[in-house]
Design an enzyme around this catalytic site. Structure first.
Site, PDB file in Angstrom:
ATOM      1  N   GLN A  76       2.837   9.899   1.625  1.00  0.00           N
ATOM      2  CA  GLN A  76       4.144   9.250   1.450  1.00  0.00           C
ATOM      3  C   GLN A  76       4.849   9.687   0.171  1.00  0.00           C
ATOM      4  O   GLN A  76       6.029   9.362  -0.023  1.00  0.00           O
ATOM      5  CB  GLN A  76       3.996   7.725   1.444  1.00  0.00           C
ATOM      6  CG  GLN A  76       3.576   7.163   2.796  1.00  0.00           C
ATOM      7  CD  GLN A  76       3.467   5.657   2.731  1.00  0.00           C
ATOM      8  OE1 GLN A  76       2.459   5.126   2.316  1.00  0.00           O
ATOM      9  NE2 GLN A  76       4.525   4.968   3.128  1.00  0.00           N
ATOM     10  N   CYS A 121       6.790  -0.376   6.593  1.00  0.00           N
ATOM     11  CA  CYS A 121       6.285   0.843   5.962  1.00  0.00           C
ATOM     12  C   CYS A 121       7.340   1.356   4.995  1.00  0.00           C
ATOM     13  O   CYS A 121       8.523   1.431   5.354  1.00  0.00           O
ATOM     14  CB  CYS A 121       5.994   1.891   7.033  1.00  0.00           C
ATOM     15  SG  CYS A 121       5.382   3.445   6.366  1.00  0.00           S
ATOM     16  N   LEU A 122       6.934   1.713   3.782  1.00  0.00           N
ATOM     17  CA  LEU A 122       7.896   2.192   2.782  1.00  0.00           C
ATOM     18  C   LEU A 122       8.565   3.499   3.219  1.00  0.00           C
ATOM     19  O   LEU A 122       9.623   3.841   2.708  1.00  0.00           O
ATOM     20  CB  LEU A 122       7.214   2.369   1.415  1.00  0.00           C
ATOM     21  CG  LEU A 122       6.729   1.081   0.728  1.00  0.00           C
ATOM     22  CD1 LEU A 122       6.036   1.407  -0.585  1.00  0.00           C
ATOM     23  CD2 LEU A 122       7.869   0.099   0.498  1.00  0.00           C
ATOM     24  N   HIS A 178      -1.798   6.945   7.795  1.00  0.00           N
ATOM     25  CA  HIS A 178      -0.937   7.922   7.103  1.00  0.00           C
ATOM     26  C   HIS A 178      -1.696   9.218   6.823  1.00  0.00           C
ATOM     27  O   HIS A 178      -1.114  10.300   6.846  1.00  0.00           O
ATOM     28  CB  HIS A 178      -0.439   7.348   5.772  1.00  0.00           C
ATOM     29  CG  HIS A 178       0.788   6.493   5.891  1.00  0.00           C
ATOM     30  ND1 HIS A 178       1.992   6.977   6.356  1.00  0.00           N
ATOM     31  CD2 HIS A 178       1.008   5.193   5.590  1.00  0.00           C
ATOM     32  CE1 HIS A 178       2.898   6.006   6.339  1.00  0.00           C
ATOM     33  NE2 HIS A 178       2.328   4.903   5.884  1.00  0.00           N
ATOM     34  N   GLY A 229       0.830  -1.196   0.000  1.00  0.00           N
ATOM     35  CA  GLY A 229       0.000   0.000   0.000  1.00  0.00           C
ATOM     36  C   GLY A 229       0.863   1.243   0.000  1.00  0.00           C
ATOM     37  O   GLY A 229       2.037   1.196   0.376  1.00  0.00           O
ATOM     38  N   HIS A 243      -3.448   0.767   8.216  1.00  0.00           N
ATOM     39  CA  HIS A 243      -2.091   1.310   8.107  1.00  0.00           C
ATOM     40  C   HIS A 243      -2.092   2.550   7.203  1.00  0.00           C
ATOM     41  O   HIS A 243      -1.546   3.607   7.559  1.00  0.00           O
ATOM     42  CB  HIS A 243      -1.147   0.235   7.546  1.00  0.00           C
ATOM     43  CG  HIS A 243       0.260   0.701   7.363  1.00  0.00           C
ATOM     44  ND1 HIS A 243       1.311   0.201   8.097  1.00  0.00           N
ATOM     45  CD2 HIS A 243       0.797   1.630   6.522  1.00  0.00           C
ATOM     46  CE1 HIS A 243       2.434   0.819   7.719  1.00  0.00           C
ATOM     47  NE2 HIS A 243       2.146   1.687   6.759  1.00  0.00           N
ATOM     48  N   GLU A 244      -2.744   2.423   6.034  1.00  0.00           N
ATOM     49  CA  GLU A 244      -2.758   3.529   5.066  1.00  0.00           C
ATOM     50  C   GLU A 244      -3.633   4.684   5.570  1.00  0.00           C
ATOM     51  O   GLU A 244      -3.283   5.853   5.388  1.00  0.00           O
ATOM     52  CB  GLU A 244      -3.233   3.049   3.692  1.00  0.00           C
ATOM     53  CG  GLU A 244      -2.389   1.928   3.089  1.00  0.00           C
ATOM     54  CD  GLU A 244      -0.896   2.196   3.062  1.00  0.00           C
ATOM     55  OE1 GLU A 244      -0.500   3.367   2.968  1.00  0.00           O
ATOM     56  OE2 GLU A 244      -0.124   1.232   3.166  1.00  0.00           O
TER      57      GLU A 244
END
Ligand SMILES: [Zn+2]
Length: 186
Positions: free
Chosen positions: A55, A95-96, A141, A50, A137-138
């Site tokens: 991000q 997480c990226l 953000h 995701g 999670h997303e």
């Protein structure tokens, strides 16, 4: 893809844009579609499940995900709302924007998602387990919340060295202007 988005890259902790709450999307237009195309491309390149707009430095309420790796499973959620949470589950997440850090996070097990897709149509879905976890999670953000904000004290201690490395890399790439010299009063 216009030059506007082709240079977008994934930003890392502690970039302040990751901590900023995002604003609702006003219109699903061509510009938004181009942003989504770039986000899907970056998510794939970095082998992510995701990616949320903050991000890539865009503080708007939008995220993309793909839980299988098959392009036909690409999902786009605009102005998402999560309701009807049931159950709880603890599992490891990465997480990226926090490369090298994994953390166990407790999430709701089942959720209902209401959002708008890239064609401007309403989405109303219910998921349990992994997809519901990615949603949360997303969604976090979009409110400026990272997995390190949900980690226990012990896990955060364990990640401290890695966090410090990311902080140093950010400081090296974004040098602060020198402090103005204090004028000495005569
Ligand atoms: Zn993330």
């Amino acid at each position: 893809m216009p030059a506007m988005y082709e240079d977008l890259q994934i930003i890392s902790y502690p970039d302040p844009r990751l901590k900023k709450p995002s604003a609702p999307v006003n219109a699903v237009d061509d510009s938004l579609k181009e942003l989504v195309a770039r986000m899907l491309q970056l998510m794939r390149e970095h082998h992510g499940v995701g990616l949320a707009a903050p991000q890539v430095g865009q503080n708007i309420r939008l995220f993309v995900m793909n839980h299988s790796g098959d392009p036909k499973d690409d999902r786009v959620y605009i102005n998402p709302e999560l309701t009807e949470a049931e159950g709880a589950e603890d599992a490891e997440e990465g997480c990226l924007s926090l490369p090298g850090i994994n953390a166990n996070v407790v999430r709701d097990k089942t959720l209902r998602m209401r959002a708008v897709d890239l064609d401007g149509r309403s989405i109303d879905q219910k998921e349990t387990g992994y997809i519901a976890r990615v949603w949360q999670h997303e969604f976090d953000h979009l409110n400026g919340t990272l997995i390190i904000d949900r980690m226990g004290a012990v896990a955060k201690m364990a990640a401290r060295k890695k966090l410090r490395e990311l902080e140093e890399a950010y400081e090296a790439a974004h040098p602060r202007p020198p402090k103005p010299k204090l004028l000495r009063r005569k």
